[in-house]
Design an enzyme around this catalytic site. Structure first.
Site, PDB file in Angstrom:
ATOM      1  N   ASP A  80       0.845  -1.195   0.000  1.00 34.09           N
ATOM      2  CA  ASP A  80       0.000   0.000   0.000  1.00 34.09           C
ATOM      3  C   ASP A  80       0.876   1.240   0.000  1.00 34.09           C
ATOM      4  OD1 ASP A  80      -2.225   1.608   0.041  1.00 34.09           O
ATOM      5  OD2 ASP A  80      -2.875   1.081   2.068  1.00 34.09           O
ATOM      6  N   LYS A  81       0.226   2.376  -0.240  1.00 34.03           N
ATOM      7  CA  LYS A  81       0.896   3.673  -0.182  1.00 34.03           C
ATOM      8  C   LYS A  81       0.060   4.561   0.727  1.00 34.03           C
ATOM      9  CE  LYS A  81      -0.529   7.267  -2.261  1.00 34.03           C
ATOM     10  NZ  LYS A  81      -1.008   8.599  -2.156  1.00 34.03           N
ATOM     11  N   HIS A  82       0.718   5.463   1.437  1.00 35.15           N
ATOM     12  CA  HIS A  82      -0.043   6.431   2.230  1.00 35.15           C
ATOM     13  C   HIS A  82       0.574   7.809   2.034  1.00 35.15           C
ATOM     14  CE1 HIS A  82      -2.555   7.918   5.487  1.00 35.15           C
ATOM     15  NE2 HIS A  82      -1.511   8.667   5.808  1.00 35.15           N
ATOM     16  N   SER A  83      -0.280   8.799   1.837  1.00 35.51           N
ATOM     17  CA  SER A  83       0.197  10.177   1.745  1.00 35.51           C
ATOM     18  C   SER A  83      -0.205  10.906   3.018  1.00 35.51           C
ATOM     19  CB  SER A  83      -0.454  10.855   0.542  1.00 35.51           C
ATOM     20  OG  SER A  83      -0.389  12.260   0.684  1.00 35.51           O
ATOM     21  N   THR A 120      -9.202  10.830  -0.424  1.00 32.71           N
ATOM     22  CA  THR A 120      -9.443   9.919  -1.550  1.00 32.71           C
ATOM     23  C   THR A 120     -10.893   9.415  -1.566  1.00 32.71           C
ATOM     24  OG1 THR A 120      -7.135   9.303  -1.503  1.00 32.71           O
ATOM     25  CG2 THR A 120      -8.609   7.769  -2.615  1.00 32.71           C
ATOM     26  N   ARG A 168      -8.168  14.061  19.515  1.00 32.86           N
ATOM     27  CA  ARG A 168      -7.022  14.914  19.131  1.00 32.86           C
ATOM     28  C   ARG A 168      -7.488  16.081  18.269  1.00 32.86           C
ATOM     29  NH1 ARG A 168      -3.687  11.286  15.744  1.00 32.86           N
ATOM     30  NH2 ARG A 168      -2.364  13.083  15.454  1.00 32.86           N
ATOM     31  N   SER A 183      -1.105   6.787  14.525  1.00 29.70           N
ATOM     32  CA  SER A 183      -2.424   6.861  13.896  1.00 29.70           C
ATOM     33  C   SER A 183      -2.369   6.309  12.470  1.00 29.70           C
ATOM     34  CB  SER A 183      -2.880   8.330  13.888  1.00 29.70           C
ATOM     35  OG  SER A 183      -3.990   8.506  13.056  1.00 29.70           O
ATOM     36  N   LYS A 187      -3.514   1.884  11.275  1.00 28.75           N
ATOM     37  CA  LYS A 187      -4.513   1.530  10.252  1.00 28.75           C
ATOM     38  C   LYS A 187      -3.862   0.740   9.126  1.00 28.75           C
ATOM     39  CE  LYS A 187      -5.526   5.892  10.211  1.00 28.75           C
ATOM     40  NZ  LYS A 187      -5.965   7.260  10.338  1.00 28.75           N
ATOM     41  N   LYS A 188      -2.671   1.161   8.750  1.00 25.23           N
ATOM     42  CA  LYS A 188      -1.988   0.476   7.644  1.00 25.23           C
ATOM     43  C   LYS A 188      -1.593  -0.947   8.057  1.00 25.23           C
ATOM     44  CE  LYS A 188      -2.454   3.547   4.635  1.00 25.23           C
ATOM     45  NZ  LYS A 188      -3.233   3.276   3.427  1.00 25.23           N
TER      46      LYS A 188
HETATM   47  N1  URA Z   1      -3.611  11.146   9.107  1.00 28.71           N
HETATM   48  C1  URA Z   1      -3.933  10.197  10.002  1.00 28.71           C
HETATM   49  O1  URA Z   1      -4.464   9.145   9.663  1.00 28.71           O
HETATM   50  N2  URA Z   1      -3.647  10.431  11.295  1.00 28.71           N
HETATM   51  C2  URA Z   1      -3.043  11.556  11.727  1.00 28.71           C
HETATM   52  O2  URA Z   1      -2.798  11.685  12.904  1.00 28.71           O
HETATM   53  C3  URA Z   1      -2.717  12.546  10.767  1.00 28.71           C
HETATM   54  C4  URA Z   1      -2.999  12.308   9.456  1.00 28.71           C
END
Ligand code: URA
Length: 435
Positions: A80-83, A120, A168, A183, A187-188
Site C-alpha cells: 500500500d501507499k499512504h500520503s 481519496t 485529538r 495513527s 490503520k496500515k
Molecule cells: N492522518 C492520520 O491518519 N492520522 C493523523 O494523525 C494525521 C494524518
C-alpha cells in the site's frame, strides 16, 4: 496501572512500558478510559514526545484494538501507499491500478478530507454508485478479482485510532509526530500489508510545512513501520503548489482518468506517481532497481492495463461499467464554471497552497464539521503550474462553483493565493529526498 498514573508518568517525562501503553489503549477502546483522560494523555504526549519503543508499542496496541487482516491466499505481494495529505493530491487513484497491473495486491484503506487537504474517499464518491464502505468481504472479493480496491476504514480496523483521532482533532493535539505515526501506521498495519510506501508532503500545503518537521515525521514513520515488521520506505515530496492541475473532488477524478489515458505525461503528478510506483515494485521484489521498476510501471500505463484495472475496480465497487470511457457522462458538473484570469502579466512564481485547499473547502468541497455533506462538483481545474508565463486577463485556472457568488469569492481567493513575478522562478524538484 490506573489511567491517571500512566498519564502522570507521561506528563513527567518518563518512558512508558509496552504494558502501560497497551493497558491505556485497551481502556480507550473499551471506553473505560474517559475522554478527559485521553485528551490529557494526548497533550502529555504532545509536549513530552515518545521514544521509538513507545511509538512502536502504541502503534501495535492501536493496530490490535480491532481486526487485523491477513492475506495468506493472495499469492502476490500485498502493498500500500499512504500520503500525509496535500492539495490536488489524487495519486492514489492512479497508483493503485498501476502497481496492481504490475502484479501487486493493493488493499488501499483511504480516508476522508482532513482540514484543508482532500481525501481519496470523498473523491471516489463523485462516481455514482461507487461504494467506499463495502466491508471486508467485498474488499477481499474486489482485491482478489481486480488486484486493488480503494475503500474506507471498516468499523473494525484500528477502532482505537478512531476514538483517539476524534479527541485529538478537538484538543489541538493532531500535530504530534508520535501520535501521527501511530495513527497512520496502526490503520496500515491492520490492513495486513507486507510493504508500504509513504509520501510525506512538505511545504505550505502540507501539515508539516517545514522541511525539518516533515523529515522528522518521515523518519519516525519509516523507523516505526520497519520496527513493526512492515518493509517501508518514504519519499519526501514538495507541496508548495497543488500536485495535480485540479483541486476538488469530481475535478480530481476527471484528472485521474485523463492521467490513466496517458494525457498527463511530463507533469509533477506523473513524476511523483511513478517514483512511488517504482518504490513499491522494488520493495515487493518485482524489479531489481528503481529504473527498471519505473519502466515496468510506465508500460502498465501505456498499454492501457492500469486504466482497465481502474475501470474494473470502479465497476466491482458499484460504479458504472463504462466510467473510464465516458467520465463526463457520470461526474456531476458544477452549474457555474468560470475562468480565473491572471491579475498581471509575468510568471506564476509562488502559491499559498493551503489557501487553495481552504478555497475548495469554502466552495463546499470539504467539511467544516465532521457531519457536513460535501459538494463533489466544486473546485478548481486547469490550474497552470508554477513557472508558467501568464498574461494579464488570460485564465490560469477555472473555478467550479454552486453559484455565481461562490465562484466570485473563490476566484478572488485563488488569484490572491498566487504570486506573479517579472522573472521566472528557479525550478524546484518535486521529489526532495528518500528515507
Ligand atoms: N492522518 C492520520 O491518519 N492520522 C493523523 O494523525 C494525521 C494524518
Amino acid at each position: 496501572m490506573i489511567p491517571q498514573e500512566i498519564i502522570r508518568r507521561k506528563r513527567d517525562g518518563q518512558e512508558l512500558t509496552g504494558g502501560e501503553i497497551a493497558a491505556f489503549i485497551e481502556g480507550l477502546t473499551r471506553e473505560t478510559v474517559s475522554e478527559g483522560q485521553i485528551a490529557a494523555f494526548a497533550m502529555a504526549t504532545f509536549f513530552r514526545g515518545m521514544s521509538r519503543d513507545e511509538v512502536i508499542a502504541l502503534t501495535l496496541a492501536m493496530r490490535d484494538s480491532g481486526d487485523v487482516l491477513t492475506w495468506l491466499d493472495a499469492g502476490r505481494p500485498v502493498v500500500d501507499k499512504h500520503s500525509t495529505g496535500g492539495v490536488g493530491d489524487n495519486v492514489s487513484l492512479m497508483l493503485a491500478p498501476v502497481v496492481a497491473a504490475c502484479g501487486l495486491v493493493v488493499p488501499m484503506i483511504s480516508g476522508r478530507g482532513l482540514g484543508h487537504t482532500g481525501g481519496t474517499l470523498d473523491k471516489l464518491q463523485s462516481i455514482p454508485g461507487y461504494d467506499v464502505m463495502p466491508g471486508e468481504a467485498a474488499l477481499r472479493r474486489v482485491v482478489g478479482d481486480v488486484g486493488c480496491a480503494i475503500i474506507g476504514q471498516t468499523g473494525d480496523l484500528a477502532p482505537a485510532d478512531k476514538r483517539l483521532y476524534a479527541i485529538r482533532d478537538v484538543t489541538a493535539t493532531v500535530e504530534s509526530v508520535p501520535l501521527i505515526t501511530a495513527s497512520i501506521l496502526s490503520k496500515k498495519l491492520a490492513a495486513g500489508l507486507e510493504s508500504l510506501v509513504l509520501d510525506v508532503k512538505c511545504g505550505n500545503g502540507a501539515f508539516m510545512a517545514s522541511r525539518e518537521d516533515a523529515e522528522a515525521l518521515a523518519r519516525s514513520l519509516v523507523d516505526v513501520a520497519n520496527g513493526a515488521g512492515v518493509k517501508t520506505a518514504a519519499l519526501l515530496t514538495d507541496m508548495n503548489e497543488p500536485l495535480a492541475d485540479a483541486a476538488g473532488n469530481a475535478v480530481e477524478v476527471a484528472n485521474a482518468v485523463a492521467f490513466l489515458r496517458g494525457e498527463k505525461a511530463g507533469t509533477r503528478l506523473d513524476e511523483v506517481t511513478f517514483a512511488l510506483a517504482a518504490e513499491m515494485l522494488v520493495q515487493a521484489g518485482k524489479a531489481p532497481d528503481r529504473a527498471a521498476a519505473e519502466a515496468q510501471a510506465r508500460r502498465a500505463l501505456e498499454s492501457g492495463a492500469a486504466a482497465d484495472i481502474f475501470a474494473r475496480m470502479v465497476h466491482a465497487l458499484g460504479g458504472p461499467a463504462d466510467f473510464i470511457e465516458r467520465p463526463t457522462a457520470y461526474l456531476a458538473q458544477a452549474p457555474v464554471i468560470r475562468p480565473v484570469p491572471a491579475v498581471a502579466s509575468g510568471f506564476l512564481a509562488a502559491c499559498e497552497t493551503r489557501d487553495v485547499g481552504i478555497a475548495v473547502l469554502e466552495l463546499g468541497g470539504g467539511r467544516k464539521r465532521p457531519q457536513d455533506d460535501i459538494d463533489h462538483r466544486v473546485g478548481f481545474s486547469d490550474i497552470l503550474p508554477l513557472g508558467e508565463r501568464v498574461e494579464k486577463g488570460v485564465p490560469f485556472a477555472f473555478v467550479h462553483a454552486a453559484d455565481e457568488a461562490a465562484a466570485e469569492r473563490a476566484l478572488v481567493r485563488l488569484q490572491s493565493a498566487y504570486t506573479i513575478a517579472a522573472d521566472a522562478p528557479a525550478s524546484r524538484p518535486v521529489i526532495l529526498t528518500r528515507f
